[in-house]
Design a protein around this motif. Structure first.
Motif, PDB file in Angstrom:
ATOM      1  N   ALA A 274       0.800  -1.221   0.000  1.00 44.79           N
ATOM      2  CA  ALA A 274       0.000   0.000   0.000  1.00 44.79           C
ATOM      3  C   ALA A 274       0.834   1.273   0.000  1.00 44.79           C
ATOM      4  O   ALA A 274       1.902   1.340   0.593  1.00 44.79           O
ATOM      5  N   ASP A 275       0.296   2.295  -0.680  1.00 40.43           N
ATOM      6  CA  ASP A 275       0.845   3.646  -0.588  1.00 40.43           C
ATOM      7  C   ASP A 275       0.396   4.292   0.719  1.00 40.43           C
ATOM      8  O   ASP A 275       1.142   5.026   1.358  1.00 40.43           O
ATOM      9  N   THR A 276      -0.858   4.011   1.088  1.00 48.00           N
ATOM     10  CA  THR A 276      -1.443   4.558   2.301  1.00 48.00           C
ATOM     11  C   THR A 276      -2.155   3.445   3.048  1.00 48.00           C
ATOM     12  O   THR A 276      -2.828   2.615   2.434  1.00 48.00           O
ATOM     13  N   VAL A 277      -2.003   3.437   4.368  1.00 52.44           N
ATOM     14  CA  VAL A 277      -2.626   2.420   5.211  1.00 52.44           C
ATOM     15  C   VAL A 277      -3.499   3.111   6.249  1.00 52.44           C
ATOM     16  O   VAL A 277      -3.062   4.059   6.908  1.00 52.44           O
ATOM     17  N   ALA A 278      -4.729   2.627   6.384  1.00 49.18           N
ATOM     18  CA  ALA A 278      -5.607   3.064   7.468  1.00 49.18           C
ATOM     19  C   ALA A 278      -5.681   1.922   8.470  1.00 49.18           C
ATOM     20  O   ALA A 278      -6.203   0.849   8.154  1.00 49.18           O
ATOM     21  N   VAL A 279      -5.125   2.131   9.656  1.00 47.28           N
ATOM     22  CA  VAL A 279      -5.164   1.112  10.700  1.00 47.28           C
ATOM     23  C   VAL A 279      -6.483   1.252  11.444  1.00 47.28           C
ATOM     24  O   VAL A 279      -6.765   2.298  12.039  1.00 47.28           O
ATOM     25  N   MET A 280      -7.305   0.195  11.407  1.00 47.64           N
ATOM     26  CA  MET A 280      -8.615   0.238  12.042  1.00 47.64           C
ATOM     27  C   MET A 280      -8.602  -0.547  13.350  1.00 47.64           C
ATOM     28  O   MET A 280      -7.943  -1.581  13.473  1.00 47.64           O
ATOM     29  N   ASN A 281      -9.361  -0.036  14.308  1.00 48.74           N
ATOM     30  CA  ASN A 281      -9.462  -0.667  15.623  1.00 48.74           C
ATOM     31  C   ASN A 281     -10.842  -0.388  16.179  1.00 48.74           C
ATOM     32  O   ASN A 281     -11.224   0.776  16.332  1.00 48.74           O
ATOM     33  N   ALA A 282     -11.593  -1.452  16.430  1.00 50.67           N
ATOM     34  CA  ALA A 282     -12.924  -1.329  17.044  1.00 50.67           C
ATOM     35  C   ALA A 282     -13.828  -0.357  16.295  1.00 50.67           C
ATOM     36  O   ALA A 282     -14.509   0.484  16.900  1.00 50.67           O
ATOM     37  N   GLY A 283     -13.835  -0.452  14.962  1.00 54.63           N
ATOM     38  CA  GLY A 283     -14.747   0.350  14.159  1.00 54.63           C
ATOM     39  C   GLY A 283     -14.307   1.764  13.884  1.00 54.63           C
ATOM     40  O   GLY A 283     -15.071   2.559  13.332  1.00 54.63           O
ATOM     41  N   ARG A 284     -13.073   2.099  14.253  1.00 54.00           N
ATOM     42  CA  ARG A 284     -12.550   3.445  14.018  1.00 54.00           C
ATOM     43  C   ARG A 284     -11.200   3.366  13.315  1.00 54.00           C
ATOM     44  O   ARG A 284     -10.496   2.373  13.464  1.00 54.00           O
ATOM     45  N   VAL A 285     -10.835   4.428  12.592  1.00 56.85           N
ATOM     46  CA  VAL A 285      -9.498   4.519  12.020  1.00 56.85           C
ATOM     47  C   VAL A 285      -8.569   5.046  13.104  1.00 56.85           C
ATOM     48  O   VAL A 285      -8.683   6.203  13.528  1.00 56.85           O
ATOM     49  N   GLU A 286      -7.682   4.193  13.573  1.00 51.31           N
ATOM     50  CA  GLU A 286      -6.762   4.553  14.649  1.00 51.31           C
ATOM     51  C   GLU A 286      -5.682   5.512  14.156  1.00 51.31           C
ATOM     52  O   GLU A 286      -5.314   6.462  14.849  1.00 51.31           O
ATOM     53  N   GLN A 287      -5.161   5.257  12.951  1.00 54.26           N
ATOM     54  CA  GLN A 287      -4.125   6.136  12.378  1.00 54.26           C
ATOM     55  C   GLN A 287      -4.074   5.888  10.876  1.00 54.26           C
ATOM     56  O   GLN A 287      -4.284   4.774  10.406  1.00 54.26           O
ATOM     57  N   LEU A 288      -3.772   6.947  10.145  1.00 54.57           N
ATOM     58  CA  LEU A 288      -3.731   6.894   8.683  1.00 54.57           C
ATOM     59  C   LEU A 288      -2.407   7.490   8.218  1.00 54.57           C
ATOM     60  O   LEU A 288      -1.981   8.531   8.702  1.00 54.57           O
ATOM     61  N   GLY A 289      -1.744   6.811   7.271  1.00 50.55           N
ATOM     62  CA  GLY A 289      -0.498   7.359   6.749  1.00 50.55           C
ATOM     63  C   GLY A 289       0.215   6.377   5.860  1.00 50.55           C
ATOM     64  O   GLY A 289      -0.282   5.272   5.602  1.00 50.55           O
ATOM     65  N   ASP A 290       1.405   6.777   5.365  1.00 53.83           N
ATOM     66  CA  ASP A 290       2.177   5.844   4.563  1.00 53.83           C
ATOM     67  C   ASP A 290       2.834   4.833   5.505  1.00 53.83           C
ATOM     68  O   ASP A 290       3.028   5.107   6.700  1.00 53.83           O
ATOM     69  N   PRO A 291       3.151   3.626   4.997  1.00 51.37           N
ATOM     70  CA  PRO A 291       3.642   2.555   5.880  1.00 51.37           C
ATOM     71  C   PRO A 291       4.837   2.943   6.737  1.00 51.37           C
ATOM     72  O   PRO A 291       4.870   2.641   7.934  1.00 51.37           O
ATOM     73  N   ALA A 292       5.823   3.627   6.143  1.00 48.15           N
ATOM     74  CA  ALA A 292       7.022   3.975   6.904  1.00 48.15           C
ATOM     75  C   ALA A 292       6.694   4.929   8.048  1.00 48.15           C
ATOM     76  O   ALA A 292       7.211   4.781   9.162  1.00 48.15           O
ATOM     77  N   ASP A 293       5.808   5.899   7.793  1.00 45.79           N
ATOM     78  CA  ASP A 293       5.470   6.860   8.836  1.00 45.79           C
ATOM     79  C   ASP A 293       4.706   6.196   9.966  1.00 45.79           C
ATOM     80  O   ASP A 293       4.942   6.484  11.151  1.00 45.79           O
ATOM     81  N   LEU A 294       3.784   5.289   9.635  1.00 47.86           N
ATOM     82  CA  LEU A 294       3.039   4.583  10.671  1.00 47.86           C
ATOM     83  C   LEU A 294       3.979   3.769  11.551  1.00 47.86           C
ATOM     84  O   LEU A 294       3.812   3.703  12.770  1.00 47.86           O
ATOM     85  N   TYR A 295       4.967   3.153  10.920  1.00 49.26           N
ATOM     86  CA  TYR A 295       5.887   2.302  11.672  1.00 49.26           C
ATOM     87  C   TYR A 295       6.850   3.128  12.519  1.00 49.26           C
ATOM     88  O   TYR A 295       7.096   2.813  13.690  1.00 49.26           O
ATOM     89  N   GLU A 296       7.387   4.193  11.942  1.00 52.60           N
ATOM     90  CA  GLU A 296       8.378   4.995  12.645  1.00 52.60           C
ATOM     91  C   GLU A 296       7.749   5.955  13.655  1.00 52.60           C
ATOM     92  O   GLU A 296       8.382   6.305  14.652  1.00 52.60           O
ATOM     93  N   ASN A 297       6.511   6.379  13.387  1.00 54.18           N
ATOM     94  CA  ASN A 297       5.867   7.379  14.237  1.00 54.18           C
ATOM     95  C   ASN A 297       4.461   6.951  14.640  1.00 54.18           C
ATOM     96  O   ASN A 297       3.480   7.623  14.302  1.00 54.18           O
ATOM     97  N   PRO A 298       4.329   5.842  15.353  1.00 52.16           N
ATOM     98  CA  PRO A 298       2.990   5.412  15.765  1.00 52.16           C
ATOM     99  C   PRO A 298       2.336   6.449  16.660  1.00 52.16           C
ATOM    100  O   PRO A 298       3.003   7.091  17.481  1.00 52.16           O
TER     101      PRO A 298
END
Length: 403
Positions: free
Chosen positions: A204-228
């Motif tokens: 993916a270019d962009t990932v939306a991490v979902m948790n319990a029916g909500r988007v917990e965080q949205l971003g490119d894979p590297a940013d999500l991993y480096e900056n949770p």
């Protein structure tokens, strides 16, 4: 008319309830045209329900769905410019590959399909297998037929619902690269639902991490991993060491932290919480960012690095790296991944050690969160996040897969 700035998909306040249960809480989401977008989360987080609302297979309780700027909320599935590829592929067993791919065109009354079908089979590299039946194909080949059958209808958006879930580990990794190649060549927007972190991070270019029916965080894979942005994302996307600390002071763009008498430094810009002296903060660092040194070599550690003393309680040799578990005053189980380049024979269970790392690799999170959130979220039978004997944690953690 769709403009380059018009998102391929825009969800506005969309939600879904089943009686008293809310599967998807109101969310806003814009998927850029021509992108590979992933909805990532554990089973039951609402990702498939969201995809089905885009496809028209579920009616939203509230909110709207726009495709290419057009409100399609009230349109039935067959009137929406989307096609869906499911996990079971749903190929027609009595038709060969050629006719499976041609099916959509023939159904629309198009008589001359040879060139279109031929081009599509070449795109998915199945031209030589055109006359085989589905049962004569491997799982990966069947998956490519399903993608070709969907793409030949030229949808604005291709929806993929766990399309690789039925494949074994090695084939699934091959198909991740294949799907990304196909998406890049055709330029159509792909929205991919998966609970496999590696799958989402790889494609993916962009990932939306979902948790319990909500988007917990949205971003490119590297940013999500480096900056949770939360403990859930930090734990769900790979492995994180989260250390409970107190802010001892601030200044020069840094937070000076203490934990069990140990001094740590955290760049203020990498802290997600608004904190001051005396406040609590979770200091996080990924296992592969840390270096493990025997206590006898402590004097050789460069100045300015964060460091924590401890003792090895467990080690696991896994191919290109070794995973160590360290008991420390600041945390009973710190994990560190050490590449197997020049192995130090002194690093065995019971050995006194020092963990050290660049302070720039530290991130800070609100200490009011559940420190264990997300740790068990991926444990739903996914072989891609499964037994350590199958994988190398240093590689998979870097890609966002819990080791």
């Amino acid at each position: 008319m769709t403009t380059p700035k018009t998102p391929a998909v825009r969800l506005t306040g969309i939600s879904k309830r089943y009686g008293s249960f809310t599967a998807v809480h109101p969310l806003d989401l814009a998927v850029p045209a021509g992108s590979f977008f992933a909805l990532l989360g554990a089973s039951g987080c609402g990702k498939t329900t969201t995809l089905r609302m885009i496809a028209g297979l579920e009616d939203p309780t509230a909110g709207t769905v726009q495709l290419g700027g057009q409100d399609v909320t009230a349109l039935p599935p067959y009137k929406r410019p989307v096609n869906t590829v499911f996990q079971n592929y749903a190929l027609f067993p009595h038709l060969d590959v050629y006719e499976n791919v041609a099916f959509g065109l023939r159904r629309r009354g198009i008589k001359s399909v040879k060139k279109q079908v031929g081009d599509m089979l070449e795109l998915v590299q199945l031209g030589s297998l055109a006359r085989r039946k589905p049962h004569q194909l491997s799982g990966g080949q069947q998956q490519r037929v399903a993608v070709a059958r969907a793409l030949i209808n030229e949808p604005q958006v291709l929806l993929l619902d766990e399309p690789l879930g039925a494949l074994d580990l090695k084939l699934r990794r091959q198909m991740q690269l294949e799907l990304k190649r196909i998406q890049t060549e055709v330029g159509i927007t792909f929205i991919h639902v998966t609970h496999d972190q590696e799958e989402a991070m790889t494609m993916a270019d962009t990932v939306a991490v979902m948790n319990a029916g909500r988007v917990e965080q949205l971003g490119d894979p590297a940013d999500l991993y480096e900056n949770p942005g939360s403990t859930f994302v930090a734990n769900f996307l790979g492995t994180s060491n989260l250390i409970e600390t107190e802010v001892a002071g601030t200044g020069d763009g840094l937070l000076r932290l203490t934990a069990a008498g140990q001094q740590l430094t955290l760049p203020a810009a990498r802290c997600r919480a608004e904190v001051g002296a005396g406040d609590r903060v979770l200091a996080g660092v990924r296992p592969e960012k840390m270096t493990l040194a025997h206590r006898d070599d402590e004097d050789a550690i460069p100045a300015g690095r964060n460091r924590i003393p401890g003792r090895i309680v467990d080690s696991s040799f896994i191919g290109v790296s070794t995973q160590y578990v360290i008991d420390s005053p600041v945390c009973p189980e710190l994990e560190v991944f050490v590449p197997n380049v020049e192995r130090d024979g002194r690093l065995v269970p019971g050995a006194p050690v020092v963990l050290h790392w660049n302070p720039e690799h530290t991130f800070g999170l609100d200490a009011g969160q559940d420190i264990d959130a997300g740790i068990d979220a991926g444990a739903d039978g996914d072989p891609g996040t499964g037994p350590r004997s199958e994988q190398d944690p240093a590689r998979d953690s870097a890609k966002g897969v819990p080791a």
